[in-house]
Scaffold this active site. Sequence first.
Site, PDB file in Angstrom:
ATOM      1  N   GLU A  47       0.844  -1.195   0.000  1.00 29.55           N
ATOM      2  CA  GLU A  47       0.000   0.000   0.000  1.00 29.55           C
ATOM      3  C   GLU A  47       0.884   1.251   0.000  1.00 29.55           C
ATOM      4  OE1 GLU A  47      -2.145  -0.735   3.561  1.00 29.55           O
ATOM      5  OE2 GLU A  47      -2.931  -2.637   2.810  1.00 29.55           O
ATOM      6  N   GLU A  61      -4.179  -6.688   3.280  1.00 31.11           N
ATOM      7  CA  GLU A  61      -2.932  -7.246   3.805  1.00 31.11           C
ATOM      8  C   GLU A  61      -2.767  -8.748   3.582  1.00 31.11           C
ATOM      9  OE1 GLU A  61      -3.420  -3.299   5.484  1.00 31.11           O
ATOM     10  OE2 GLU A  61      -4.794  -5.016   5.381  1.00 31.11           O
ATOM     11  N   GLN A  70       1.940  -1.717   5.599  1.00 27.40           N
ATOM     12  CA  GLN A  70       2.238  -0.329   5.919  1.00 27.40           C
ATOM     13  C   GLN A  70       2.635  -0.106   7.373  1.00 27.40           C
ATOM     14  OE1 GLN A  70      -0.646   3.253   5.363  1.00 27.40           O
ATOM     15  NE2 GLN A  70       0.515   3.001   3.464  1.00 27.40           N
ATOM     16  N   ASP A 127       0.794  -2.923  13.109  1.00 30.36           N
ATOM     17  CA  ASP A 127      -0.513  -3.334  13.633  1.00 30.36           C
ATOM     18  C   ASP A 127      -1.391  -3.964  12.561  1.00 30.36           C
ATOM     19  OD1 ASP A 127      -0.789  -1.965  16.548  1.00 30.36           O
ATOM     20  OD2 ASP A 127       0.410  -0.741  15.203  1.00 30.36           O
ATOM     21  N   TYR A 128      -1.209  -3.523  11.306  1.00 34.02           N
ATOM     22  CA  TYR A 128      -2.024  -4.063  10.221  1.00 34.02           C
ATOM     23  C   TYR A 128      -1.595  -5.468   9.830  1.00 34.02           C
ATOM     24  CZ  TYR A 128      -3.069   0.943   9.669  1.00 34.02           C
ATOM     25  OH  TYR A 128      -3.423   2.248   9.877  1.00 34.02           O
ATOM     26  N   HIS A 133      -2.473   1.937  16.612  1.00 30.98           N
ATOM     27  CA  HIS A 133      -1.155   2.165  16.037  1.00 30.98           C
ATOM     28  C   HIS A 133      -0.073   2.003  17.107  1.00 30.98           C
ATOM     29  CE1 HIS A 133      -3.967   4.140  13.293  1.00 30.98           C
ATOM     30  NE2 HIS A 133      -3.077   3.922  12.354  1.00 30.98           N
TER      31      HIS A 133
END
Length: 817
Positions: free
Chosen positions: A508, A539, A561, A564-565, A606
């Site tokens: 991304e 993801e 990115q 956390d993702y 985050h």
Amino acid sequence: MLQKTLSKSNTELSFEDFKAEVLNDYKIAKISRECSLLGRREVLTGKAKFGIFGDGKEVPQLAMAKAFKKGDFRSGYYRDQTFMMAIGELTAQQFFAGLYAHTNIELEPMSAGRQMGGHFATHSLNEDGSWKNLTQQYNSSSDISPTAGQMPRLLGLAQASKIYRNEKSVQNKTNFSNQGNEVAWGTIGNASTSEGLFFETINAAGVLQVPMVMNVWDDEYGISVHAKHQTTKENISEILKGFQRDNKNNGYEIFVVKGWDYVQLIDVYNKAAKIAREEHVPVLIHVKELTQPQGHSTSGSHERYKDKERLQWEKEHDCITKMRKWILEFELETESGDILRFVDSEEDILLLEKEAKKIVTTAKRNAWNAFNNEIKEEAVVAVKLLERVASKSKNSVFIDKLKTDLEKLVEPIRKDILIATRKALRYISDEDFSEKTELQKFIKATIEDAAHKYSSFLHSENNESALNVVENKPSYSQNKNLVDARIVMRDNFDAILNKHPEVVIFGEDAGYIGDVNQGLEGLQEKYGDIRISDTGIREATIIGQGIGLAMRGLRPIAEIQYLDYLLYALQIMSDDLATLHYRSFGKQKAPLIIRTRGHRLEGIWHAGSPMGGIINNVRGMHVLVPRNMTKAAGFYNTLLQADEPALVIECLNGYRLKEELPTNLGDFKTPIGLTETIKEGKDITIVSYGSTLRIVEETAKELLQVGIDAEIIDAQSLLPFDLNHDCVKSLAKTNKLLIVDEDVPGGASAYILQEILEKQNGYEYLDSKPATLTSKAHRPAYGTDGDYFSKPSAEDIFEKVYEIMHESNPTKFKSLY
């Protein structure tokens, strides 16, 4: 003459050849069905643990096999045994070897018994870990059980063909692709199309326009749950009509076909393969009206959830029954008036069915004998050894019973052998004779052999292992060239892309703007939008792209990115990527590098440090936590010289900090599994990593002001951790230990603590209780104050160290509170 519409080529086919092909297909279908029937019996009699079979899906898989060419890849699920048999990659004996979990990779080539039956794979690697020529063989990526988990990988397998066709820098890699003509074939059950991974992959493949043929085997049920509870309109092709391509828009070609119609199936599969192979357009084939004669698995019976009408319908519409009827009724009148038939009478087909049954019965017996006799031989050795031990021991009565019990077992397993011998060792713990030494050696050798059979190949075991890559330190010019740290990353990636034409980077915002922190700035313009590309917000399939591309010889760097993702993709990393080399017994690999950024972020979503969850879910990958961009760049250089998957977590708050720009970009290497002592001290050892390390460094200066000299160790690598045991060497000097990180309590800090105290025997050197300093158990609150009160601060670190020193020397270090 008949025009050949039922074969793999477009050449004309004589009727006799046509007849032979049809009858051979029917024989394969019957062999597969007999395997399913007899396999269920083996489970129910206790010879196998569990069974999940492909009965009811045989005929469409025959059609798929006809369109499947060498170089193509399958990414499927556990119903595809007929397909594997039809392409010549699974025999009936291998089928049963898988059911029995035979640990011999020659006899059970799918996984050497590591996966339950029905999980198929071909061998992509030679014995030394080097690649085979994948264009000269049929390829099946190693299956996993989680439903729809095969979908993300499928996307990458298909995208590889597009890259090989369109990217000039890799078109010389002819052992991986023939001008991008390979198709990636996916299979899935209708109910599993309810999974988000299915829809995410379908959408991504439509966007990317890759040569993927997605097959949905539809028998109207998902385990015991009917399609009306699974899919809107009870029809996956109906609700995916919006993906159908038209004159104005790219999309899919969608086919719907009955799963028992042999002729129509072959026609559809030939058309689908041609579209995907030549046009690089994804295709969906919805195969309807299939059955599942034995139900979902050996765990239950489908009579519990299907009514009489459905059961009768399944009996009548069984694809093999339908094919049999078609064979018996087939007649073709020639121009001269002769009538051509596949069989003269039902007796011919009965003989064929009888032969198929005999083949399967023989295969089952041979597979069982090969499996069981191997263990019996080991048991005989153990029995004789126990007999000799008993003859010398004062506890012979007890050892004789262990020997007799083992001897009586008609079908022993290795567990039985070790239980008997290890228990016998207890009875002679205080005795001393040569037979005891023999017994000890036998047990150790058996456990060592079991380690290879059941625990090897979690990581690469060849010369390309990341642990074999030697450190090469950054070099610098005489005139100090300080730059924003992101420039180190950008210029090193530039060097990588120039040096390694097989590297592709995607994620991304990774393409056009060069990632959110400009670590790829300008590189898409320089290297093109194939090698540096943007993706959608998805993801799981970003990781899937990377897995599939890596399995086909490319070196992908997949960017997530923010750390956390990564949780969106953790299941794929855990179930697929991290286990691939292990579950294929070292016969497949996917050296994917995952790039992300985290640490010292603010806010619940985050926070940036779910490290404990990650490292406990991705064993089989390397997890690297560099403290700055030079260290991170060195890790990428190291990994590209190796053949293993890894996760690199860059420090999000480090891109604008100043670092000196190395002159040997692309060549300097950060070693994996080694720590670095960044400050020597004598009073306490502090271990940390990532951005938190900078806070530890600043705090160490303040500690010096009160007479505390801390030694600081940068972990650098969590998986693996400190292979040289430098932490315990430091602990031998300081006798005190503090581990600081920003994960939750019991997370990565607890892992590091166990590594130092238990694996490195650091407990021997402690004169004070070891401590960890972590974030709070909750996720961090937003804002600067939220960060300060949620995560370890400089004051927290200072006071924790001071508290440890106070306990040791309360006179010198008076209590602060």
